[in-house]
Design a protein around this motif. Structure first.
Motif, mmCIF file in Angstrom:
data_model
loop_
_atom_site.group_PDB
_atom_site.id
_atom_site.type_symbol
_atom_site.label_atom_id
_atom_site.label_comp_id
_atom_site.label_asym_id
_atom_site.label_seq_id
_atom_site.Cartn_x
_atom_site.Cartn_y
_atom_site.Cartn_z
ATOM 1 N N ILE A 124 -28.747 -29.825 27.262
ATOM 2 C CA ILE A 124 -27.379 -29.621 26.786
ATOM 3 C C ILE A 124 -26.743 -28.410 27.461
ATOM 4 C CG2 ILE A 124 -26.033 -28.968 24.739
ATOM 5 C CD1 ILE A 124 -27.985 -30.885 23.178
ATOM 6 N N ALA A 125 -27.472 -27.317 27.587
ATOM 7 C CA ALA A 125 -26.919 -26.121 28.235
ATOM 8 C C ALA A 125 -26.539 -26.424 29.675
ATOM 9 C CB ALA A 125 -27.920 -24.972 28.171
ATOM 10 N N GLN A 126 -27.399 -27.124 30.390
ATOM 11 C CA GLN A 126 -27.116 -27.436 31.787
ATOM 12 C C GLN A 126 -25.903 -28.356 31.910
ATOM 13 O OE1 GLN A 126 -30.475 -28.641 34.136
ATOM 14 N NE2 GLN A 126 -29.194 -29.424 35.785
ATOM 15 N N GLU A 127 -25.839 -29.385 31.091
ATOM 16 C CA GLU A 127 -24.708 -30.316 31.145
ATOM 17 C C GLU A 127 -23.394 -29.607 30.823
ATOM 18 O OE1 GLU A 127 -23.327 -34.431 28.870
ATOM 19 O OE2 GLU A 127 -25.471 -33.958 29.004
ATOM 20 N N ALA A 128 -23.408 -28.783 29.796
ATOM 21 C CA ALA A 128 -22.198 -28.058 29.410
ATOM 22 C C ALA A 128 -21.824 -27.018 30.467
ATOM 23 C CB ALA A 128 -22.396 -27.394 28.048
ATOM 24 N N ALA A 129 -22.814 -26.286 30.970
ATOM 25 C CA ALA A 129 -22.533 -25.251 31.974
ATOM 26 C C ALA A 129 -21.975 -25.852 33.255
ATOM 27 C CB ALA A 129 -23.796 -24.439 32.256
ATOM 28 N N ARG A 130 -22.524 -26.984 33.694
ATOM 29 C CA ARG A 130 -21.987 -27.641 34.898
ATOM 30 C C ARG A 130 -20.530 -28.062 34.684
ATOM 31 N NH1 ARG A 130 -25.313 -28.113 38.956
ATOM 32 N NH2 ARG A 130 -27.532 -28.468 38.649
ATOM 33 N N ALA A 131 -20.238 -28.588 33.517
ATOM 34 C CA ALA A 131 -18.864 -29.007 33.223
ATOM 35 C C ALA A 131 -17.920 -27.805 33.210
ATOM 36 C CB ALA A 131 -18.815 -29.743 31.886
ATOM 37 N N VAL A 132 -18.365 -26.702 32.641
ATOM 38 C CA VAL A 132 -17.526 -25.497 32.613
ATOM 39 C C VAL A 132 -17.352 -24.935 34.024
ATOM 40 C CG1 VAL A 132 -17.367 -23.113 31.792
ATOM 41 C CG2 VAL A 132 -18.026 -24.927 30.207
ATOM 42 N N LEU A 133 -18.423 -24.917 34.819
ATOM 43 C CA LEU A 133 -18.299 -24.439 36.193
ATOM 44 C C LEU A 133 -17.286 -25.278 36.974
ATOM 45 C CD1 LEU A 133 -22.009 -23.613 37.066
ATOM 46 C CD2 LEU A 133 -20.103 -21.980 36.942
ATOM 47 N N ASP A 134 -17.357 -26.593 36.834
ATOM 48 C CA ASP A 134 -16.386 -27.457 37.516
ATOM 49 C C ASP A 134 -14.971 -27.139 37.042
ATOM 50 O OD1 ASP A 134 -18.372 -28.664 39.001
ATOM 51 O OD2 ASP A 134 -18.450 -30.477 37.767
ATOM 52 N N TRP A 135 -14.792 -26.920 35.754
ATOM 53 C CA TRP A 135 -13.478 -26.575 35.193
ATOM 54 C C TRP A 135 -12.990 -25.245 35.774
ATOM 55 C CZ3 TRP A 135 -12.326 -22.613 31.473
ATOM 56 C CH2 TRP A 135 -11.042 -22.684 30.923
ATOM 57 N N LEU A 136 -13.868 -24.259 35.825
ATOM 58 C CA LEU A 136 -13.471 -22.954 36.352
ATOM 59 C C LEU A 136 -13.085 -23.028 37.825
ATOM 60 C CD1 LEU A 136 -16.138 -20.651 34.660
ATOM 61 C CD2 LEU A 136 -13.675 -20.755 34.146
ATOM 62 N N PHE A 137 -13.882 -23.751 38.618
ATOM 63 C CA PHE A 137 -13.637 -23.796 40.051
ATOM 64 C C PHE A 137 -12.483 -24.722 40.433
ATOM 65 C CE2 PHE A 137 -18.380 -22.713 40.488
ATOM 66 C CZ PHE A 137 -18.110 -21.342 40.512
ATOM 67 N N VAL A 138 -12.358 -25.854 39.772
ATOM 68 C CA VAL A 138 -11.345 -26.846 40.144
ATOM 69 C C VAL A 138 -10.029 -26.614 39.408
ATOM 70 C CG1 VAL A 138 -10.783 -29.309 40.178
ATOM 71 C CG2 VAL A 138 -13.086 -28.547 40.767
ATOM 72 N N GLU A 139 -10.093 -26.483 38.090
ATOM 73 C CA GLU A 139 -8.864 -26.356 37.302
ATOM 74 C C GLU A 139 -8.308 -24.932 37.295
ATOM 75 O OE1 GLU A 139 -7.339 -29.021 35.952
ATOM 76 O OE2 GLU A 139 -8.936 -30.261 36.792
ATOM 77 N N ARG A 140 -9.194 -23.959 37.185
ATOM 78 C CA ARG A 140 -8.759 -22.558 37.086
ATOM 79 C C ARG A 140 -8.740 -21.846 38.441
ATOM 80 N NH1 ARG A 140 -7.234 -20.898 31.776
ATOM 81 N NH2 ARG A 140 -7.471 -18.864 32.704
ATOM 82 N N HIS A 141 -9.320 -22.482 39.464
ATOM 83 C CA HIS A 141 -9.327 -21.951 40.831
ATOM 84 C C HIS A 141 -10.073 -20.623 40.967
ATOM 85 C CE1 HIS A 141 -6.601 -25.169 41.782
ATOM 86 N NE2 HIS A 141 -5.825 -24.786 40.794
ATOM 87 N N TRP A 142 -11.133 -20.476 40.203
ATOM 88 C CA TRP A 142 -11.959 -19.274 40.345
ATOM 89 C C TRP A 142 -12.824 -19.446 41.596
ATOM 90 C CZ3 TRP A 142 -14.303 -17.105 35.211
ATOM 91 C CH2 TRP A 142 -13.265 -16.838 34.298
#
Length: 175
Positions: free
Chosen positions: A100-118
């Motif tokens: 669960i941690a890995q699945e959630a963390a990957r989704a958040v990383l994608d959100w940060l990099f793609v949506e938030r442009h970090w």
């Protein structure tokens, strides 16, 4: 809200999530700060919700898409005194060992990099916390120096960069 195959990640400061019911009721899972003290937990929840209002981002409440069971919190975290924004996680005992941690963390990383442009984000991990060390390694983070906080202690810095997808970067302009 972010959704994965099994999970729903919800802003705990938003109208679609009952933070008081999820974290503060006597029946709520006790995982915040590993503290049984209801007053300390209240302050932790207020800080998590306040972070969203002050920074515009924060830890997501991680729930099962199927059962709505609360698994914990995963998301970006940048309190005063931190060297830079961090991807952090804090899970219930029931969530440990299930990916669960890995699945959630990957989704958040994608959100940060793609949506938030970090361009990058770190995770601060206690070097003795073997499950978290294994998680950042599985996430592809690279180990950097140490961060010593006067109250929180010593942490290894792990750097996350955007993942590649089908041989190309998720975003343009990253080395």
């Amino acid at each position: 809200m972010i959704e994965t195959e099994r999970l729903r990640l919800i802003c705990p400061a938003g109208p679609d999530f009952d933070a008081a019911g999820a974290f503060l009721l006597p029946s709520s899972p006790k995982f915040l700060d590993n503290d049984p003290d209801d007053e300390a937990i209240w302050w932790s929840v207020a800080t998590i919700i306040g972070h969203w209002h002050l920074r515009g981002y924060g830890m997501f409440a991680v729930t099962s898409r199927e059962s709505e069971e609360l698994y914990g919190l995963v998301g970006p975290w940048f309190p005063r005194g931190w060297p830079e924004p961090e991807l952090s996680w804090n899970l219930t005992e029931d969530a440990v060992g299930r990916g669960i941690a890995q699945e959630a963390a990957r989704a958040v990383l994608d959100w940060l990099f793609v949506e938030r442009h970090w361009p990058t984000v770190i995770s601060l991990v206690d070097p003795d916390n073997e499950p978290s060390v294994r998680l950042v390694e599985r996430l592809g983070a690279r180990r950097e120096g140490m961060f010593c906080h006067p109250r929180a202690g010593d942490f290894r810095i792990w750097r996350h960069m955007p993942r590649t997808h089908a041989g190309r970067k998720l975003m343009e302009g990253f080395a």
